[in-house]
Motif scaffolding. Structure first.
Motif, PDB file in Angstrom:
ATOM      1  N   UNK A 127      -8.189  -7.494   6.734  1.00 31.42           N
ATOM      2  CA  UNK A 127      -8.079  -6.830   8.037  1.00 31.42           C
ATOM      3  C   UNK A 127      -7.057  -5.693   7.986  1.00 31.42           C
ATOM      4  N   UNK A 128      -5.934  -5.929   7.299  1.00 35.11           N
ATOM      5  CA  UNK A 128      -4.932  -4.871   7.150  1.00 35.11           C
ATOM      6  C   UNK A 128      -5.486  -3.711   6.337  1.00 35.11           C
ATOM      7  N   UNK A 129      -6.246  -4.024   5.287  1.00 36.92           N
ATOM      8  CA  UNK A 129      -6.835  -2.997   4.426  1.00 36.92           C
ATOM      9  C   UNK A 129      -7.734  -2.061   5.220  1.00 36.92           C
ATOM     10  N   UNK A 130      -8.588  -2.611   6.096  1.00 38.59           N
ATOM     11  CA  UNK A 130      -9.509  -1.774   6.869  1.00 38.59           C
ATOM     12  C   UNK A 130      -8.874  -1.244   8.151  1.00 38.59           C
ATOM     13  N   UNK A 131      -7.577  -1.482   8.293  1.00 41.57           N
ATOM     14  CA  UNK A 131      -6.798  -0.984   9.436  1.00 41.57           C
ATOM     15  C   UNK A 131      -7.302  -1.532  10.774  1.00 41.57           C
ATOM     16  N   UNK A 132      -7.703  -2.776  10.761  1.00 41.16           N
ATOM     17  CA  UNK A 132      -8.045  -3.440  12.012  1.00 41.16           C
ATOM     18  C   UNK A 132      -6.772  -3.587  12.847  1.00 41.16           C
ATOM     19  N   UNK A 133      -6.799  -3.169  14.104  1.00 38.19           N
ATOM     20  CA  UNK A 133      -5.596  -3.344  14.935  1.00 38.19           C
ATOM     21  C   UNK A 133      -5.212  -4.816  15.042  1.00 38.19           C
ATOM     22  N   UNK A 134      -3.922  -5.095  15.007  1.00 34.74           N
ATOM     23  CA  UNK A 134      -3.460  -6.484  15.063  1.00 34.74           C
ATOM     24  C   UNK A 134      -4.017  -7.201  16.281  1.00 34.74           C
ATOM     25  N   UNK A 135      -4.076  -6.530  17.408  1.00 30.70           N
ATOM     26  CA  UNK A 135      -4.536  -7.184  18.633  1.00 30.70           C
ATOM     27  C   UNK A 135      -6.018  -7.564  18.559  1.00 30.70           C
ATOM     28  N   UNK A 136      -6.754  -6.977  17.612  1.00 27.49           N
ATOM     29  CA  UNK A 136      -8.177  -7.300  17.447  1.00 27.49           C
ATOM     30  C   UNK A 136      -8.403  -8.396  16.416  1.00 27.49           C
ATOM     31  N   UNK A 137      -7.341  -8.824  15.734  1.00 30.75           N
ATOM     32  CA  UNK A 137      -7.498  -9.746  14.608  1.00 30.75           C
ATOM     33  C   UNK A 137      -7.687 -11.196  15.038  1.00 30.75           C
ATOM     34  N   UNK A 138      -7.583 -11.476  16.311  1.00 30.84           N
ATOM     35  CA  UNK A 138      -7.703 -12.846  16.786  1.00 30.84           C
ATOM     36  C   UNK A 138      -9.056 -13.473  16.547  1.00 30.84           C
ATOM     37  N   UNK A 139     -10.078 -12.650  16.349  1.00 30.36           N
ATOM     38  CA  UNK A 139     -11.424 -13.153  16.089  1.00 30.36           C
ATOM     39  C   UNK A 139     -11.862 -12.934  14.640  1.00 30.36           C
ATOM     40  N   UNK A 140     -11.020 -12.334  13.823  1.00 29.93           N
ATOM     41  CA  UNK A 140     -11.418 -11.989  12.461  1.00 29.93           C
ATOM     42  C   UNK A 140     -11.472 -13.223  11.568  1.00 29.93           C
ATOM     43  N   UNK A 141     -12.454 -13.269  10.679  1.00 28.04           N
ATOM     44  CA  UNK A 141     -12.549 -14.345   9.682  1.00 28.04           C
ATOM     45  C   UNK A 141     -13.348 -13.849   8.493  1.00 28.04           C
ATOM     46  N   UNK A 142     -12.683 -13.633   7.371  1.00 27.01           N
ATOM     47  CA  UNK A 142     -13.339 -13.279   6.115  1.00 27.01           C
ATOM     48  C   UNK A 142     -13.164 -14.471   5.184  1.00 27.01           C
ATOM     49  N   UNK A 143     -14.217 -15.211   4.950  1.00 28.72           N
ATOM     50  CA  UNK A 143     -14.111 -16.447   4.191  1.00 28.72           C
ATOM     51  C   UNK A 143     -14.379 -16.217   2.706  1.00 28.72           C
ATOM     52  N   UNK A 144     -13.518 -16.791   1.876  1.00 24.54           N
ATOM     53  CA  UNK A 144     -13.684 -16.695   0.425  1.00 24.54           C
ATOM     54  C   UNK A 144     -13.246 -18.016  -0.194  1.00 24.54           C
TER      55      UNK A 144
ATOM     56  N   UNK B  28       0.816  -1.221   0.000  1.00 21.69           N
ATOM     57  CA  UNK B  28       0.000   0.000   0.000  1.00 21.69           C
ATOM     58  C   UNK B  28       0.847   1.268   0.000  1.00 21.69           C
ATOM     59  N   UNK B  29       2.114   1.143   0.308  1.00 21.84           N
ATOM     60  CA  UNK B  29       3.002   2.306   0.235  1.00 21.84           C
ATOM     61  C   UNK B  29       3.373   2.650  -1.204  1.00 21.84           C
ATOM     62  N   UNK B  30       3.082   1.753  -2.134  1.00 18.19           N
ATOM     63  CA  UNK B  30       3.387   1.976  -3.546  1.00 18.19           C
ATOM     64  C   UNK B  30       2.161   2.592  -4.229  1.00 18.19           C
ATOM     65  N   UNK B  31       2.271   3.793  -4.751  1.00 12.87           N
ATOM     66  CA  UNK B  31       1.109   4.418  -5.403  1.00 12.87           C
ATOM     67  C   UNK B  31       0.750   3.685  -6.683  1.00 12.87           C
ATOM     68  N   UNK B  32      -0.479   3.204  -6.745  1.00 15.42           N
ATOM     69  CA  UNK B  32      -0.915   2.436  -7.901  1.00 15.42           C
ATOM     70  C   UNK B  32      -2.433   2.357  -7.855  1.00 15.42           C
ATOM     71  N   UNK B  33      -3.100   2.570  -8.981  1.00 19.31           N
ATOM     72  CA  UNK B  33      -4.560   2.610  -8.955  1.00 19.31           C
ATOM     73  C   UNK B  33      -5.195   1.224  -8.872  1.00 19.31           C
TER      74      UNK B  33
END
Length: 210
Positions: A163-180, A142-147
Protein backbone atom coordinates in the motif's frame (compact mmCIF):
# COMPACT_ATOMS: atom_id res chain seq x y z
CA UNK A 1 14.43 2.22 -12.27
CA UNK A 2 13.84 0.36 -9.01
CA UNK A 3 12.66 -3.11 -8.05
CA UNK A 4 11.55 -4.15 -4.59
CA UNK A 5 11.55 -7.81 -3.63
CA UNK A 6 9.28 -8.23 -0.61
CA UNK A 7 9.66 -11.49 1.30
CA UNK A 8 7.18 -12.91 3.80
CA UNK A 9 9.23 -15.03 6.18
CA UNK A 10 8.74 -18.80 5.82
CA UNK A 11 7.41 -21.25 8.39
CA UNK A 12 8.17 -20.42 12.02
CA UNK A 13 7.38 -22.29 15.21
CA UNK A 14 4.28 -20.24 16.04
CA UNK A 15 2.72 -21.45 12.76
CA UNK A 16 3.09 -25.14 13.61
CA UNK A 17 2.31 -24.67 17.32
CA UNK A 18 -0.91 -22.77 16.60
CA UNK A 19 0.20 -19.70 18.52
CA UNK A 20 -0.44 -16.02 17.89
CA UNK A 21 2.54 -14.43 16.18
CA UNK A 22 2.62 -10.65 16.16
CA UNK A 23 5.65 -9.53 18.15
CA UNK A 24 6.10 -12.99 19.68
CA UNK A 25 9.70 -13.76 18.77
CA UNK A 26 9.38 -17.24 17.30
CA UNK A 27 12.25 -18.71 15.25
CA UNK A 28 12.02 -20.44 11.89
CA UNK A 29 11.36 -24.16 11.90
CA UNK A 30 13.91 -26.43 10.16
CA UNK A 31 11.57 -26.40 7.14
CA UNK A 32 11.49 -22.62 7.34
CA UNK A 33 15.29 -22.44 7.28
CA UNK A 34 15.37 -24.62 4.15
CA UNK A 35 12.74 -22.39 2.54
CA UNK A 36 14.78 -19.30 3.42
CA UNK A 37 17.69 -20.82 1.52
CA UNK A 38 15.45 -21.36 -1.50
CA UNK A 39 14.27 -17.76 -1.30
CA UNK A 40 17.87 -16.57 -1.19
CA UNK A 41 18.87 -18.61 -4.24
CA UNK A 42 15.83 -17.39 -6.18
CA UNK A 43 16.68 -13.77 -5.43
CA UNK A 44 20.30 -14.36 -6.46
CA UNK A 45 19.04 -15.69 -9.80
CA UNK A 46 16.67 -12.74 -10.32
CA UNK A 47 19.05 -9.90 -9.48
CA UNK A 48 21.89 -9.23 -11.97
CA UNK A 49 25.50 -9.58 -10.89
CA UNK A 50 26.94 -6.23 -9.87
CA UNK A 51 23.55 -4.65 -9.14
CA UNK A 52 23.31 -2.45 -6.08
CA UNK A 53 21.30 -4.31 -3.41
CA UNK A 54 19.79 -3.04 -0.17
CA UNK A 55 18.47 -5.53 2.40
CA UNK A 56 16.00 -4.61 5.16
CA UNK A 57 14.15 -6.75 7.67
CA UNK A 58 12.09 -6.76 10.81
CA UNK A 59 14.21 -7.35 13.91
CA UNK A 60 12.36 -10.52 14.99
CA UNK A 61 14.24 -13.82 14.76
CA UNK A 62 12.15 -15.34 11.99
CA UNK A 63 12.72 -12.42 9.61
CA UNK A 64 16.33 -11.87 10.63
CA UNK A 65 17.23 -15.51 9.94
CA UNK A 66 15.57 -15.25 6.55
CA UNK A 67 17.53 -12.07 5.80
CA UNK A 68 20.77 -13.73 6.91
CA UNK A 69 20.23 -16.53 4.38
CA UNK A 70 19.71 -13.88 1.70
CA UNK A 71 22.77 -11.89 2.80
CA UNK A 72 24.92 -15.02 2.48
CA UNK A 73 24.32 -15.23 -1.28
CA UNK A 74 24.97 -11.51 -1.83
CA UNK A 75 28.46 -11.21 -0.42
CA UNK A 76 29.00 -8.02 1.54
CA UNK A 77 25.32 -7.11 1.87
CA UNK A 78 24.23 -6.81 5.49
CA UNK A 79 20.60 -6.63 6.63
CA UNK A 80 19.36 -3.37 8.11
CA UNK A 81 17.11 -4.22 11.05
CA UNK A 82 13.99 -2.08 11.47
CA UNK A 83 11.44 -2.88 14.19
CA UNK A 84 8.84 -0.89 12.26
CA UNK A 85 8.69 -3.76 9.74
CA UNK A 86 7.34 -6.12 12.40
CA UNK A 87 3.96 -7.81 12.21
CA UNK A 88 1.01 -6.18 13.97
CA UNK A 89 1.33 -6.31 17.75
CA UNK A 90 -1.39 -8.41 19.36
CA UNK A 91 -0.42 -7.30 22.85
CA UNK A 92 -1.43 -9.76 25.57
CA UNK A 93 -2.38 -12.38 22.96
CA UNK A 94 1.15 -12.82 21.58
CA UNK A 95 2.42 -16.35 22.08
CA UNK A 96 -1.01 -17.50 23.24
CA UNK A 97 -3.02 -20.20 21.44
CA UNK A 98 -4.91 -18.89 18.42
CA UNK A 99 -8.19 -20.05 19.95
CA UNK A 100 -7.49 -17.83 23.00
CA UNK A 101 -7.33 -14.82 20.68
CA UNK A 102 -10.33 -16.01 18.69
CA UNK A 103 -12.56 -15.95 21.77
CA UNK A 104 -11.67 -12.33 22.52
CA UNK A 105 -11.11 -10.75 19.13
CA UNK A 106 -13.59 -8.08 18.03
CA UNK A 107 -13.46 -7.73 14.21
CA UNK A 108 -13.70 -4.29 12.63
CA UNK A 109 -17.11 -3.14 11.40
CA UNK A 110 -17.95 -3.29 7.68
CA UNK A 111 -18.53 0.48 7.74
CA UNK A 112 -17.47 3.19 10.16
CA UNK A 113 -14.24 3.47 12.14
CA UNK A 114 -11.78 0.74 11.15
CA UNK A 115 -8.33 2.30 11.62
CA UNK A 116 -8.68 3.09 15.33
CA UNK A 117 -11.01 0.16 16.05
CA UNK A 118 -10.46 -1.55 19.43
CA UNK A 119 -10.11 -5.29 18.81
CA UNK A 120 -10.67 -6.11 22.47
CA UNK A 121 -7.13 -7.36 23.24
CA UNK A 122 -5.13 -5.57 25.91
CA UNK A 123 -1.97 -3.92 24.56
CA UNK A 124 -2.69 -4.65 20.89
CA UNK A 125 -1.89 -2.08 18.22
CA UNK A 126 -4.69 -0.46 16.31
CA UNK A 127 -4.54 -0.77 12.54
CA UNK A 128 -3.74 2.96 12.38
CA UNK A 129 -0.64 2.50 14.55
CA UNK A 130 0.44 -0.51 12.52
CA UNK A 131 -0.02 1.21 9.15
CA UNK A 132 1.75 4.42 10.18
CA UNK A 133 4.92 2.65 11.31
CA UNK A 134 5.10 0.54 8.13
CA UNK A 135 4.61 3.66 6.00
CA UNK A 136 7.32 5.48 7.96
CA UNK A 137 9.75 2.60 7.41
CA UNK A 138 8.91 2.54 3.70
CA UNK A 139 9.47 6.29 3.39
CA UNK A 140 13.04 5.82 4.66
CA UNK A 141 13.74 2.74 2.52
CA UNK A 142 12.51 4.43 -0.65
CA UNK A 143 14.48 7.58 0.11
CA UNK A 144 17.67 5.55 -0.40
CA UNK A 145 18.61 5.33 -4.10
CA UNK A 146 19.07 1.69 -4.96
CA UNK A 147 18.07 -0.38 -7.98
CA UNK A 148 17.19 -3.54 -6.03
CA UNK A 149 15.85 -3.49 -2.50
CA UNK A 150 14.89 -6.60 -0.56
CA UNK A 151 12.45 -6.25 2.33
CA UNK A 152 11.86 -9.21 4.66
CA UNK A 153 8.67 -8.78 6.63
CA UNK A 154 5.56 -10.63 7.83
CA UNK A 155 2.38 -11.79 6.12
CA UNK A 156 0.11 -9.13 7.57
CA UNK A 157 2.60 -6.29 7.20
CA UNK A 158 3.10 -7.09 3.52
CA UNK A 159 -0.27 -5.44 2.82
CA UNK A 160 0.97 -2.09 4.02
CA UNK A 161 4.37 -2.39 2.36
CA UNK A 162 2.49 -2.74 -0.92
CA UNK A 163 0.00 0.00 0.00
CA UNK A 164 2.87 2.38 0.79
CA UNK A 165 4.57 1.47 -2.50
CA UNK A 166 1.49 2.42 -4.57
CA UNK A 167 1.03 5.55 -2.44
CA UNK A 168 -2.35 4.54 -1.09
CA UNK A 169 -3.42 7.23 1.40
CA UNK A 170 -3.20 5.98 4.98
CA UNK A 171 -6.85 6.84 5.59
CA UNK A 172 -7.82 4.50 2.72
CA UNK A 173 -5.78 1.56 4.02
CA UNK A 174 -8.45 0.34 6.43
CA UNK A 175 -9.91 -1.92 3.75
CA UNK A 176 -6.66 -2.96 2.05
CA UNK A 177 -5.60 -6.62 2.00
CA UNK A 178 -2.84 -8.05 -0.19
CA UNK A 179 -2.49 -11.70 0.76
CA UNK A 180 0.73 -13.64 0.23
CA UNK A 181 1.74 -17.03 1.67
CA UNK A 182 4.59 -17.53 4.12
CA UNK A 183 7.89 -17.78 2.27
CA UNK A 184 6.63 -15.93 -0.79
CA UNK A 185 8.27 -13.27 -2.95
CA UNK A 186 6.30 -10.21 -4.07
CA UNK A 187 7.90 -8.07 -6.78
CA UNK A 188 7.27 -4.33 -7.01
CA UNK A 189 8.70 -2.39 -9.93
CA UNK A 190 9.02 1.28 -10.87
CA UNK A 191 9.83 2.04 -14.50
CA UNK A 192 12.27 4.78 -15.44
CA UNK A 193 10.05 6.50 -18.03
CA UNK A 194 6.57 6.97 -16.58
CA UNK A 195 7.74 6.24 -13.00
CA UNK A 196 4.64 4.13 -12.50
CA UNK A 197 4.76 1.78 -9.53
CA UNK A 198 3.69 -1.70 -10.47
CA UNK A 199 2.79 -4.75 -8.42
CA UNK A 200 4.56 -7.05 -10.85
CA UNK A 201 3.83 -10.24 -8.90
CA UNK A 202 2.14 -10.99 -5.59
CA UNK A 203 3.01 -13.91 -3.37
CA UNK A 204 5.11 -15.91 -5.86
CA UNK A 205 5.86 -19.40 -4.50
CA UNK A 206 7.53 -20.92 -7.58
CA UNK A 207 10.92 -21.07 -5.84
CA UNK A 208 9.45 -23.57 -3.34
CA UNK A 209 7.79 -25.78 -5.96
CA UNK A 210 10.40 -28.49 -5.64
Amino acid sequence: MRTLHVITHPESTHHVDGLVGGWYDSPLTPAGVLAAGSIARSLRARIPDGAEVGLYCSDLRRTLRTAQEIAAVFGGVQPVLDSRLREKSYGKAEGMPQEWLGRRFVPPPPVGERMDHDEGVEGAETKAQWVRRIYAAMDEILARPCTHQIIVTHGGSLTFVVAAWIKMPIEAAGYAAFRAPSGSITTLHEDDFFHNRQVASLGDMSHLAS
